[in-house]
Design a protein around this motif. Structure first.
Motif, PDB file in Angstrom:
ATOM      1  N   ALA B 518      47.391  12.454  42.840  1.00  9.56           N
ATOM      2  CA  ALA B 518      47.846  11.062  42.938  1.00  9.56           C
ATOM      3  C   ALA B 518      46.695  10.109  42.642  1.00  9.56           C
ATOM      4  CB  ALA B 518      48.402  10.800  44.330  1.00  9.56           C
ATOM      5  N   LEU B 519      45.520  10.417  43.177  1.00 11.37           N
ATOM      6  CA  LEU B 519      44.357   9.547  42.946  1.00 11.37           C
ATOM      7  C   LEU B 519      43.963   9.566  41.476  1.00 11.37           C
ATOM      8  CD1 LEU B 519      42.246  10.463  46.095  1.00 11.37           C
ATOM      9  CD2 LEU B 519      43.298   8.249  45.616  1.00 11.37           C
ATOM     10  N   PRO B 524      43.780   4.641  36.089  1.00 16.50           N
ATOM     11  CA  PRO B 524      43.816   3.440  35.224  1.00 16.50           C
ATOM     12  C   PRO B 524      44.112   2.148  35.985  1.00 16.50           C
ATOM     13  CG  PRO B 524      45.259   5.196  34.395  1.00 16.50           C
ATOM     14  CD  PRO B 524      44.806   5.615  35.734  1.00 16.50           C
ATOM     15  N   THR B 525      44.675   2.258  37.182  1.00 16.82           N
ATOM     16  CA  THR B 525      45.028   1.048  37.926  1.00 16.82           C
ATOM     17  C   THR B 525      43.918   0.613  38.871  1.00 16.82           C
ATOM     18  OG1 THR B 525      45.980   2.175  39.824  1.00 16.82           O
ATOM     19  CG2 THR B 525      47.430   1.853  37.931  1.00 16.82           C
ATOM     20  N   LEU B 526      42.788   1.323  38.859  1.00 24.86           N
ATOM     21  CA  LEU B 526      41.743   1.033  39.852  1.00 24.86           C
ATOM     22  C   LEU B 526      40.685   0.073  39.325  1.00 24.86           C
ATOM     23  CD1 LEU B 526      41.118   4.570  41.359  1.00 24.86           C
ATOM     24  CD2 LEU B 526      42.678   2.802  42.152  1.00 24.86           C
ATOM     25  N   VAL B 527      40.118  -0.659  40.249  1.00 27.24           N
ATOM     26  CA  VAL B 527      38.975  -1.505  39.938  1.00 27.24           C
ATOM     27  C   VAL B 527      37.734  -0.610  39.896  1.00 27.24           C
ATOM     28  CG1 VAL B 527      37.610  -3.480  40.711  1.00 27.24           C
ATOM     29  CG2 VAL B 527      40.067  -3.385  41.222  1.00 27.24           C
ATOM     30  N   ASN B 528      36.962  -0.667  38.814  1.00 29.01           N
ATOM     31  CA  ASN B 528      35.748   0.142  38.654  1.00 29.01           C
ATOM     32  C   ASN B 528      35.903   1.602  39.076  1.00 29.01           C
ATOM     33  OD1 ASN B 528      34.401  -2.167  37.849  1.00 29.01           O
ATOM     34  ND2 ASN B 528      33.834  -2.682  39.951  1.00 29.01           N
ATOM     35  N   PRO B 529      36.748   2.378  38.403  1.00 27.59           N
ATOM     36  CA  PRO B 529      36.835   3.789  38.793  1.00 27.59           C
ATOM     37  C   PRO B 529      35.503   4.485  38.538  1.00 27.59           C
ATOM     38  CG  PRO B 529      38.060   3.370  36.770  1.00 27.59           C
ATOM     39  CD  PRO B 529      37.623   2.040  37.286  1.00 27.59           C
ATOM     40  N   PRO B 530      35.077   5.349  39.458  1.00 25.99           N
ATOM     41  CA  PRO B 530      33.779   6.017  39.280  1.00 25.99           C
ATOM     42  C   PRO B 530      33.787   6.906  38.044  1.00 25.99           C
ATOM     43  CG  PRO B 530      34.697   6.437  41.477  1.00 25.99           C
ATOM     44  CD  PRO B 530      35.757   5.755  40.700  1.00 25.99           C
ATOM     45  N   GLU B 541      35.869  15.158  37.102  1.00 24.16           N
ATOM     46  CA  GLU B 541      35.101  15.593  38.279  1.00 24.16           C
ATOM     47  C   GLU B 541      34.291  14.434  38.848  1.00 24.16           C
ATOM     48  OE1 GLU B 541      34.394  20.179  36.688  1.00 24.16           O
ATOM     49  OE2 GLU B 541      32.797  18.684  36.493  1.00 24.16           O
ATOM     50  N   GLY B 542      33.696  13.686  37.928  1.00 25.38           N
ATOM     51  CA  GLY B 542      32.886  12.545  38.364  1.00 25.38           C
ATOM     52  C   GLY B 542      33.722  11.529  39.098  1.00 25.38           C
ATOM     53  N   PHE B 543      34.925  11.310  38.605  1.00 21.89           N
ATOM     54  CA  PHE B 543      35.829  10.363  39.251  1.00 21.89           C
ATOM     55  C   PHE B 543      36.178  10.838  40.664  1.00 21.89           C
ATOM     56  CE2 PHE B 543      40.289   9.430  40.315  1.00 21.89           C
ATOM     57  CZ  PHE B 543      40.217   8.049  40.414  1.00 21.89           C
ATOM     58  N   MET B 544      36.555  12.107  40.756  1.00 21.84           N
ATOM     59  CA  MET B 544      36.987  12.612  42.068  1.00 21.84           C
ATOM     60  C   MET B 544      35.824  12.589  43.055  1.00 21.84           C
ATOM     61  SD  MET B 544      39.671  13.263  43.564  1.00 21.84           S
ATOM     62  CE  MET B 544      40.783  13.301  42.185  1.00 21.84           C
ATOM     63  N   GLN B 545      34.657  13.007  42.585  1.00 21.91           N
ATOM     64  CA  GLN B 545      33.488  12.969  43.473  1.00 21.91           C
ATOM     65  C   GLN B 545      33.221  11.532  43.918  1.00 21.91           C
ATOM     66  OE1 GLN B 545      29.852  14.881  42.090  1.00 21.91           O
ATOM     67  NE2 GLN B 545      28.670  13.379  43.244  1.00 21.91           N
TER      68      GLN B 545
END
Lengths: 284, 756
Positions: B518-519, B524-530, B541-545
């Protein structure tokens, strides 16, 4: 520790500023304008310092172990009668709260009375307690004007039901029956911070904000400020300076309305904790 | 919510697998550093002495060094972001997440004490099933068979009661109920001010608008205990800290029983319960007629000031003072809280109070709009008494045959008049997802022990979000305390159930995978996704971490449009019905500590002295010294407090911070089950509430009960201690002239410490 060493330490201790050249002296500032008495700090302290809940019966006999407690009064001290409200059946100006923990006195009345030097002053300005040296005479508790020393009348750790022992903090000991304990300014955190600095080759300096006590960390209103009083750039020394509170005084010389003071400083015990007056809008 | 690629779909899985039960064990201890299993090698606590160094230890796990996991506190609906400090694979301390706009790194006492819920010795570790009238422990295999039998089918007569819920926990519950063809999802939480929120919704278009305490020069709170239990005490505590900086804002609290917030007020005004709305109207009238007032006058404000003064017990002089302050100290913020709203005319009172904000021009200044949420399904549902009543009524009249309870304890909370026990007993099947043997759980036929919030995956939305679009992430911070196969995550069980009925959910083999997917889908809907930070790491992986290490994400939200406030007409009852032999108003007061009773099994909180009364491990009734004198009572005496609906026996605590015609009994105690620390301690004032409901919202009028008091024992007969049966942590109420807590006036404070 030999007897001669002990006596030597004691006589040094009573010299003013014996540790004046040490780079760190931990101190605190508590703003009673912001403290709401919510007791978040009290529970944080329980969690950080392995403090047992002793149960109703033992609370009733005065055995509660809260290293940090909230003092709560309903009246003003005599000198402030002009701030009082008109005659009322209700406490219309609310309560008077003060978080009260070991004030880490620099002339600590608890230290010289310990027959085994279990409580002593360390070079970082802490009034330290060596649990395995303590024989439980309780002289220190009797001598403390703040009543912030707590005695283990029982082995509370033996009664911790599984799996609650798993939340104990391995950085400090679980105290056993017959020893005195008290607030340490979270010395385990301070040691860690100093160790981290030592790893980097820096000794005698901990960056301001690199270490927080548990009570300071949890405080919702940021009423508690903690740090190194010897570091003139630290928040806590600035707070002391701003409020015109100095060590080596048994009375602060204040302009009208300046807020800094130390509880019972007239006893010349030199607390390391500064309080800032509670504020009330007398126009309301 | 998207689905994974269909080729990943694992079809024909067993029911066990679909429940996520087989995979739950391996989804453990996932860290801020991606999907890595940490095997706990140092296991000294349970005396296994398995002190082997990890053969291939992860970079960030070093014996003797703490590892912090970002997660979310689920102790109350405020849902603060936390850092869980772990050592050698177990959590030892909870700390606030400094980057969170909900709590800015701070935490309250109840949040800190979450550890003792997590490690509570009375936690349920095995499923239980009712056999021959008694609950007996059983195996998960049998529990699953039963669960499948009763919940693995369509059932329009299924009723589901949750505690305050939000995020994917709410999504999956709703998905299951939709799949099962049941419309009967009820949400109940005791403390959120449901009447006030409905009034906000009508007036401002937002149930919980944003508040700017710092901007307010004056806060007048009619019983909103925002430092104690109102919505999000840590958030408001932080805002309050700013508010008290120079130039210092003034706080006036108007309520019948002094709350924690009241004890910090510059002026605390005792008011007769149920007349808060009348006072607000009188103030509006006084303001409108004042020549200094330049704002907008609203409605018909012809109020008899003298009659209002007599009815409220607030002097005309005090009202004039309040009027002057409200006109001079603008912008202000007027809040309405539980003690003003708990009456048959509660909605009307809230309208009268909140309307002052419109008149004084606070809307758009200290009361700010929210944007329309991007994901409606994730938004918090705080529920209330009306839903609880619908749940009980449905059970009583046979509309429902199966009852499921999670995160709520209706049999403890419901007043006796609701006859919740009888209604609950009528259901053919009663199922509890529960951590503890509480009253409701022990009355069920099937009990499923669930993970604590520190052991499971989830997402949630704070009741009061400082930033719109704030979504909290919860991740397991350690292995389940009781080991593999004893407790399971609510989400995993629900995923198993829903995938029985809706094949879409078979795409995920565990709730953790579902949350992570879900995350990832929300990216795409997030502010500054990692992004990836380490070489060799994929973006995924970088995003999830990154999101796990942050502990929350922020969705992009549309710009909020200004509040178009609509004043409602106010219709308050004139005069009070004669109470007859019931002369005193009863205030069931919630407090920071035991809250509504859900924390009574936490010894730290039982031993945390009440902030004002300093009582520990007990219940008490607060009585004003004058009333006590009239009734011949002293602290420690035992009295019987009787309402039309029942009576309670409780110790007296003489306390000046309460209106003379009012008594208060704190919530939290009176459990008949709920483990060794809670069972048999004190009384629950909810039990004797009378059947009065808010006329508009149908919420229970929690403050409308009137009672009589009769002495049943002198304190000396109860116990020879100074305060009878009560244990007070601080007996001294006076400074005795000593300067322990000193005070200065705000004038001097602003003069010395104000800017410039």
């Amino acid at each position: 520790m030999s007897l001669s060493r002990m006596l030597e330490n004691w006589s040094r201790l009573n010299q003013r500023d014996y540790y004046k050249d040490e780079p760190i002296m931990w101190g605190m500032s508590i703003d009673l304008n912001k403290c709401t008495g919510c007791a978040s700090c009290v529970t944080a302290c329980y969690a950080e310092n392995n403090i047992p809940a002793v149960g109703k019966e033992k609370c009733a006999t005065g055995h509660t172990m809260h290293w940090l407690r909230i003092e709560r009064y309903w009246d003003l001290p005599e000198s402030e009668a002009d701030l009082a409200v008109e005659e009322s059946e209700y406490p219309e100006r609310g309560a008077h709260f003060a978080p009260m923990m070991c004030q880490q006195c620099n002339h600590a009345p608890c230290e010289p009375v310990c027959p085994v030097a279990a409580t002593y002053h360390n070079p970082d300005g802490l009034n330290a307690q060596v649990y395995n040296r303590c024989i439980g005479s309780r002289y220190c508790g009797t001598n403390c004007p703040f009543k912030v020393r707590y005695f283990n009348f029982f082995d509370y750790s033996e009664d911790i039901p599984h799996p609650m022992e798993m939340l104990l903090n391995p950085d400090l000991t679980v105290r056993s029956k017959g020893v005195m304990e008290k607030c340490t300014f979270c010395v385990q955190r301070l040691r860690n911070a100093k160790g981290d600095q030592a790893d980097k080759g820096i000794r005698g300096h901990v960056e301001d904000g690199a270490v927080q006590t548990a009570c300071q960390q949890s405080c919702p209103t940021e009423a508690i400020v903690f740090g190194n009083l010897k570091d003139s750039e630290s928040k806590v020394s600035k707070a002391w300076e701003d409020h015109n509170v100095e060590l080596n005084r048994h009375e602060q010389f204040h302009e009208e309305g300046e807020r800094g003071y130390r509880v019972f400083e007239e006893l010349n015990v030199e607390p390391s904790v500064m309080y800032l007056d509670r504020v009330r809008d007398t126009n309301a | 919510m998207s689905q994974k690629n269909a080729k990943n779909e694992l079809s024909r899985r067993t029911f066990l697998k679909a429940m996520g039960l087989t995979s739950a064990g391996s989804a453990l201890a996932l860290t801020g550093c991606g999907d890595t299993d940490i095997i706990n090698q140092v296991d000294l606590e349970v005396r296994k002495e398995k002190v082997l160094p990890a053969v291939d230890p992860l970079d960030f796990v070093r014996p003797g060094r703490e590892v912090h996991y970002a997660s979310t506190c689920r102790q109350c609906p405020a849902n603060c972001n936390i850092h869980a400090k772990t050592r050698e694979g177990r959590v030892i301390k909870l700390e606030g997440n400094p980057t969170s706009s909900t709590n800015w790194g701070r935490m309250c006492a109840m949040g800190q004490a979450g550890l003792q819920g997590h490690y509570n010795p009375d936690r349920l570790t095995k499923p239980m099933v009712r056999k021959g009238g008694k609950l007996v422990e059983t195996t998960w295999a049998e529990a699953e068979t039963l669960l499948k039998k009763y919940l693995g089918k369509k059932n329009a007569k299924l009723a589901w009661l949750s505690g305050a819920t939000s995020g994917h926990q709410a999504v999956i519950t709703k998905a299951y109920l939709d799949a099962a063809g049941s419309q009967n999802h009820f949400v109940f939480d005791t403390v959120p001010p449901s009447v006030g929120l409905a009034a906000n919704e009508k007036m401002f278009g937002h149930a919980i608008p944003k508040y700017d305490f710092d901007k307010a020069k004056l806060i007048v709170s009619f019983g909103a205990d925002f430092l104690g239990t109102w919505l999000s005490p840590v958030q408001f505590g932080a805002q309050y800290g700013q508010f008290r900086n120079a130039p210092r804002g003034t706080l006036v609290q108007i309520e019948p029983k002094m709350t924690l917030t009241g004890s910090n007020a510059d002026r605390w005004i005792a008011i007769k319960p149920g007349t808060e709305g009348h006072l607000a109207l009188a103030l509006a009238s006084l303001i409108a007629k004042d020549s200094n007032f330049k704002g907008k006058k609203i409605g018909n404000l012809d109020v008899d000031i003298e009659a209002t003064s007599a009815a409220t017990g607030v002097s005309i002089e005090r009202m004039h003072k309040l009027r002057d302050m409200l006109i001079a100290q603008s912008p202000s913020l007027i809040l309405s809280g539980n003690s003003a709203e708990g009456f048959a005319h509660g909605s009307q009172a809230a309208n009268a109070i909140l309307m002052l904000n419109i008149m004084l021009g606070n809307v758009g200044e200290t009361i700010l709009p929210r944007s329309k949420p991007a994901f409606e399904d994730l938004q918090p549902q705080l529920g209330g008494w009306a839903e609880m009543k619908a749940f009980i009524d449905g059970l009583a009249d046979g509309s429902f045959d199966t009852a499921v309870v999670y995160g709520s304890n209706p049999l403890f909370q419901a007043p006796d008049f609701m006859k919740a026990d009888e209604a609950f007993a009528k259901a053919k099947m009663r199922i509890a997802f529960s951590m503890f043997p509480d009253e409701t759980t022990m009355a069920c036929d099937l009990v499923l022990p669930v993970h604590s919030y520190l052991e499971e995956w989830n997402t949630s939305v704070p009741a009061y979000a400082a930033d719109d679009g704030h979504l909290n992430i919860q991740q397991p911070v350690m292995n389940p305390v009781f080991g593999k196969g004893s407790t399971y995550a609510y989400g995993d069980i629900m995923l198993g159930l829903v995938s029985e009925l809706d094949a879409t959910f078979k795409n995920w083999d565990s709730y953790g995978a579902y949350i992570r997917d879900a995350l990832a889908t929300m990216k795409p809907t997030l502010v500054n996704p990692p992004k990836a930070t380490v070489a060799g790491q994929t973006d995924e992986e970088g995003f999830m971490q990154g999101v796990l290490a942050a502990g929350f994400v922020q969705t992009k939200e549309a710009k909020a449009s200004p509040i178009n406030a609509k004043a409602s007409s106010v219709n308050l009852p004139q005069g009070e019905a004669e109470g007859g032999k019931y002369a005193y108003h009863l205030v069931p007061s919630a407090r920071m500590g035991l809250y509504d009773g859900r924390f009574a099994n936490i010894p730290w909180l039982q031993e945390l002295p009440d902030q004002l009364a300093a009582v520990v491990w007990d219940s008490w009734v607060e009585i004003h010294p004058k009333t006590a004198e009239k009734l011949g009572l002293i602290t420690g005496d035992k009295v019987k407090v009787t309402s039309e609906a029942g009576s309670l026996e409780v110790s007296v605590f003489v306390f000046p911070g309460i209106h003379e015609e009012t008594i208060a009994i704190p919530l939290g105690q009176g459990h008949t089950e709920f483990g060794r620390y809670a069972k048999g301690v004190g009384v629950n004032p909810h039990k004797i509430l009378t059947p009065v409901f808010d006329e508009e919202t149908g919420e229970l009028a929690t403050h409308a009960t009137k009672v009589s008091i009769t002495k049943i024992a002198n304190r000396g007969d109860v116990d020879t201690r100074k305060h009878g049966d009560l244990v007070l942590e601080s007996i001294q109420t006076s400074q005795k002239g000593r300067e322990i807590v000193k005070s200065v006036s705000a004038k001097d404070f602003d003069h010395n410490e104000g800017e410039g």
